[in-house]
Design an enzyme around this catalytic site. Structure first.
Site, PDB file in Angstrom:
ATOM      1  N   GLY A   7       0.826  -1.206   0.000  1.00  0.00           N
ATOM      2  CA  GLY A   7       0.000   0.000   0.000  1.00  0.00           C
ATOM      3  C   GLY A   7       0.856   1.249   0.000  1.00  0.00           C
ATOM      4  CG  ASP A   8       0.461   3.820   2.295  1.00  0.00           C
ATOM      5  OD1 ASP A   8      -0.604   4.415   2.136  1.00  0.00           O
ATOM      6  OD2 ASP A   8       0.704   3.091   3.283  1.00  0.00           O
ATOM      7  CD  GLU A   9       1.385   0.121  -3.315  1.00  0.00           C
ATOM      8  OE1 GLU A   9       0.353   0.827  -3.251  1.00  0.00           O
ATOM      9  OE2 GLU A   9       1.430  -1.056  -2.900  1.00  0.00           O
ATOM     10  N   GLY A  10       1.464   5.365  -3.920  1.00  0.00           N
ATOM     11  CA  GLY A  10       1.253   6.635  -4.640  1.00  0.00           C
ATOM     12  C   GLY A  10       0.162   6.513  -5.694  1.00  0.00           C
ATOM     13  CE  LYS A  11      -3.306   1.686  -4.162  1.00  0.00           C
ATOM     14  NZ  LYS A  11      -2.257   1.561  -3.131  1.00  0.00           N
ATOM     15  CB  ALA A  34      -8.174   3.431   1.134  1.00  0.00           C
ATOM     16  N   GLY A  35      -6.241   5.641   2.278  1.00  0.00           N
ATOM     17  CA  GLY A  35      -6.017   7.088   2.348  1.00  0.00           C
ATOM     18  C   GLY A  35      -5.313   7.488   1.076  1.00  0.00           C
ATOM     19  CG  HIS A  36      -6.445   6.534  -2.371  1.00  0.00           C
ATOM     20  ND1 HIS A  36      -7.332   5.894  -3.176  1.00  0.00           N
ATOM     21  CD2 HIS A  36      -5.723   5.559  -1.774  1.00  0.00           C
ATOM     22  CE1 HIS A  36      -7.154   4.580  -3.074  1.00  0.00           C
ATOM     23  NE2 HIS A  36      -6.183   4.357  -2.221  1.00  0.00           N
ATOM     24  NE  ARG A 134     -23.115 -16.133   5.579  1.00  0.00           N
ATOM     25  CZ  ARG A 134     -23.275 -17.456   5.667  1.00  0.00           C
ATOM     26  NH1 ARG A 134     -24.122 -18.069   4.889  1.00  0.00           N
ATOM     27  NH2 ARG A 134     -22.566 -18.168   6.513  1.00  0.00           N
ATOM     28  CD  GLN A 203      -6.783  -1.227   1.660  1.00  0.00           C
ATOM     29  OE1 GLN A 203      -7.472  -1.950   0.983  1.00  0.00           O
ATOM     30  NE2 GLN A 203      -7.258  -0.157   2.262  1.00  0.00           N
ATOM     31  CB  THR A 280      -3.579   5.662  11.392  1.00  0.00           C
ATOM     32  OG1 THR A 280      -2.423   5.238  10.657  1.00  0.00           O
ATOM     33  CG2 THR A 280      -4.719   4.703  11.103  1.00  0.00           C
ATOM     34  NE  ARG A 284       2.269   5.605   4.655  1.00  0.00           N
ATOM     35  CZ  ARG A 284       1.971   6.568   3.776  1.00  0.00           C
ATOM     36  NH1 ARG A 284       2.907   7.083   3.012  1.00  0.00           N
ATOM     37  NH2 ARG A 284       0.736   7.000   3.648  1.00  0.00           N
TER      38      ARG A 284
HETATM   39  P1  IMP Z   1      -7.226  -2.792   8.211  1.00  0.00           P
HETATM   40  O1  IMP Z   1      -7.338  -2.766   6.732  1.00  0.00           O
HETATM   41  O2  IMP Z   1      -7.643  -1.494   8.855  1.00  0.00           O
HETATM   42  O3  IMP Z   1      -7.890  -3.969   8.812  1.00  0.00           O
HETATM   43  O4  IMP Z   1      -5.659  -2.955   8.550  1.00  0.00           O
HETATM   44  C1  IMP Z   1      -4.957  -4.141   8.244  1.00  0.00           C
HETATM   45  C2  IMP Z   1      -3.553  -3.832   7.780  1.00  0.00           C
HETATM   46  O5  IMP Z   1      -3.613  -3.165   6.529  1.00  0.00           O
HETATM   47  C3  IMP Z   1      -2.776  -2.897   8.701  1.00  0.00           C
HETATM   48  O6  IMP Z   1      -1.411  -3.265   8.652  1.00  0.00           O
HETATM   49  C4  IMP Z   1      -2.966  -1.539   8.060  1.00  0.00           C
HETATM   50  O7  IMP Z   1      -1.936  -0.642   8.388  1.00  0.00           O
HETATM   51  C5  IMP Z   1      -2.926  -1.923   6.605  1.00  0.00           C
HETATM   52  N1  IMP Z   1      -3.646  -0.969   5.741  1.00  0.00           N
HETATM   53  C6  IMP Z   1      -4.975  -0.829   5.590  1.00  0.00           C
HETATM   54  N2  IMP Z   1      -5.256   0.129   4.693  1.00  0.00           N
HETATM   55  C7  IMP Z   1      -4.081   0.597   4.256  1.00  0.00           C
HETATM   56  C8  IMP Z   1      -3.717   1.568   3.267  1.00  0.00           C
HETATM   57  O8  IMP Z   1      -4.542   2.207   2.616  1.00  0.00           O
HETATM   58  N3  IMP Z   1      -2.367   1.769   3.084  1.00  0.00           N
HETATM   59  C9  IMP Z   1      -1.444   1.052   3.747  1.00  0.00           C
HETATM   60  N4  IMP Z   1      -1.732   0.126   4.665  1.00  0.00           N
HETATM   61  C10 IMP Z   1      -3.037  -0.103   4.904  1.00  0.00           C
HETATM   62 MG    MG Z   2      -2.400   5.242   1.471  1.00  0.00          MG
END
Ligand code: IMP
Ligand code: MG
Length: 399
Positions: A7-11, A34-36, A134, A203, A280, A284
């Site tokens: 994740g966080d590759e810069g998408k 996700a955080g874009h 369900r 992700q 969050t 990283r």
């Molecule tokens: P969850 O998706 O909140 O359940 O988190 C599970 C794992 O995925 C944790 O290690 C998170 O830090 C990671 N994670 C979830 N969403 C992202 C994202 O958008 N970027 C990077 N890591 C992520």
């Molecule tokens: Mg991100």
């Protein structure tokens, strides 16, 4: 577009850049975990749920595979221009993320103690878990499904007040009213009229629930083969995947990261690359480029074209190391993961092919970057079609 790492590759930035060439931008997996981030001039926009094409005037689609948190959606729509609502279509089949799911995310993480996953605590795992049981409410359930009452009873048993739950239902109805429909059918319609849709994964591949570094993964599928299922479209409509990779590796949360850097270089990369979680704010973890992991991700997604991001960050760093294979119990291996233990135990074998230090991007691709592009194409067997060298939309070079 899929992420080839953790994740966080810069998408987000690249979706925003490429959106011009498409009629719609769609999300097919994940939720507000996700955080874009998209930067335009002085302004930084972080989206968690709304597809990153929001600022490009494109049609926005949220497929059934997304875990939908109506409260987050409400907040995001608030800061976007009013007309964005009119471009948004959400699949009625999406599982909702309820207040209970967020509570459960925290409770389960605390239960795990030292072996916590390090989730974003956004309730995404519990929402998909409720789906499998369900018990999840879908977006369309908000409008008239008698099970809302049953769900309220269930939730009250685990500590969410029934009135609190019903207030949430009412609030969620207001947010989603008029936005629900059949997203798969819309994609097919757009396509049959000659239009195109950009599917943006959340992700990264190595966080995929089945093929990632389980159990240290997210709770949805992050890979290209999930596009058809998450969108509700035939596989033939998903098109060619573009893989996005960063010139180094990062990971937020727990779990193996074979090429993790300890010491000042990791602090330097974190600070230059602003490597803090967009959702969050957590720092990283930083590691060197890992070709073993990348080859695995490229194979899983069937990627032929890649975009390389944050190449400018390495201009500030003297060292440049690349992991070319792993050593496990004295034996060299190019298998990414035979098991979790295997991935935890492997030692990276590095090479330092050249340095990226001092490269400047103001007048196109510098010689150092050309070397990296050639190196990646030769070692990964893919074509590099995009290079991103800065947060701003304008800092993108097409090759
Ligand atoms: P969850 O998706 O909140 O359940 O988190 C599970 C794992 O995925 C944790 O290690 C998170 O830090 C990671 N994670 C979830 N969403 C992202 C994202 O958008 N970027 C990077 N890591 C992520
Ligand atoms: Mg991100």
């Amino acid at each position: 577009m899929v992420g080839l790492q953790w994740g966080d590759e810069g998408k987000g930035k690249l979706v925003d850049f490429l959106a011009d060439q498409f009629d719609a931008v769609a999300r097919f997996n994940g939720g507000s975990n996700a955080g874009h981030t998209v930067v335009i001039g002085e302004k930084k926009h972080t989206f968690h749920l709304v597809p990153s094409g929001a600022l490009k005037g494109k049609e926005l689609l949220i497929g059934a595979g997304v875990a939908l948190d109506p409260v987050v959606l409400k907040e995001e729509l608030k800061v976007l221009p009013d007309e964005v609502r009119g471009r948004l279509l959400i699949d009625g089949r999406c599982s909702l993320v309820s207040p209970f799911d967020k509570k459960l995310d925290i409770v389960v993480e605390e239960m795990r103690g030292n072996s916590e996953i390090g989730t974003t605590r956004r309730g995404i795992g519990p929402s998909y878990g409720m789906r499998a049981l369900r018990l999840a409410l879908t977006a369309s359930d908000l409008f008239g499904n008698p099970d809302v009452k049953a769900s309220s009873k269930f939730y009250s048993q685990v500590g969410v007040s029934p009135t609190g739950f019903l207030t949430w239902v009412e609030e969620s109805k207001l947010v989603t009213k008029g936005l629900l429909g059949d997203v798969g059918s819309r994609v097919v319609e757009v396509s049959q009229k000659g239009g195109s849709v950009l599917f943006e994964a959340s992700q990264g591949t190595l966080l995929d629930i089945l093929h990632g570094s389980y159990p240290y993964v997210t709770s949805s599928h992050t890979i290209a083969s999930y596009i058809p299922a998450g969108m509700g479209i035939p596989p033939s409509y998903a098109g060619e995947p573009l893989g996005v990779m960063k010139c180094y590796t990062t990971r937020v949360g727990s779990g193996p990261l074979p090429t993790e850097i300890k010491g000042p270089t990791s602090d330097q990369i974190r600070s230059v690359g602003n490597e803090y979680g967009a959702t969050t704010g957590r720092p990283r973890r930083v590691g060197w480029l890992d070709l073993v992991a990348l080859r695995y991700a490229i194979r899983l997604n069937g990627v032929k074209n890649i975009a390389v991001s944050k190449i400018d960050v390495l201009s500030e760093v003297k060292e440049f190391q690349v992991c070319v294979s792993y050593r496990h119990l004295g034996t060299e291996t190019s298998d990414f993961q035979q098991s979790l233990e295997h991935l935890q135990e492997v030692e990276p074998i590095y090479e330092s092919p050249f340095t990226m230090h001092g490269a400047e991007y103001d007048r196109g691709l510098p010689p150092q970057a050309k070397k990296l592009v050639n190196y990646l194409e030769a070692t990964l067997g893919v074509r590099v079609s995009l290079v991103s060298h800065g947060e701003d939309r304008s800092r993108t070079i097409e090759l």
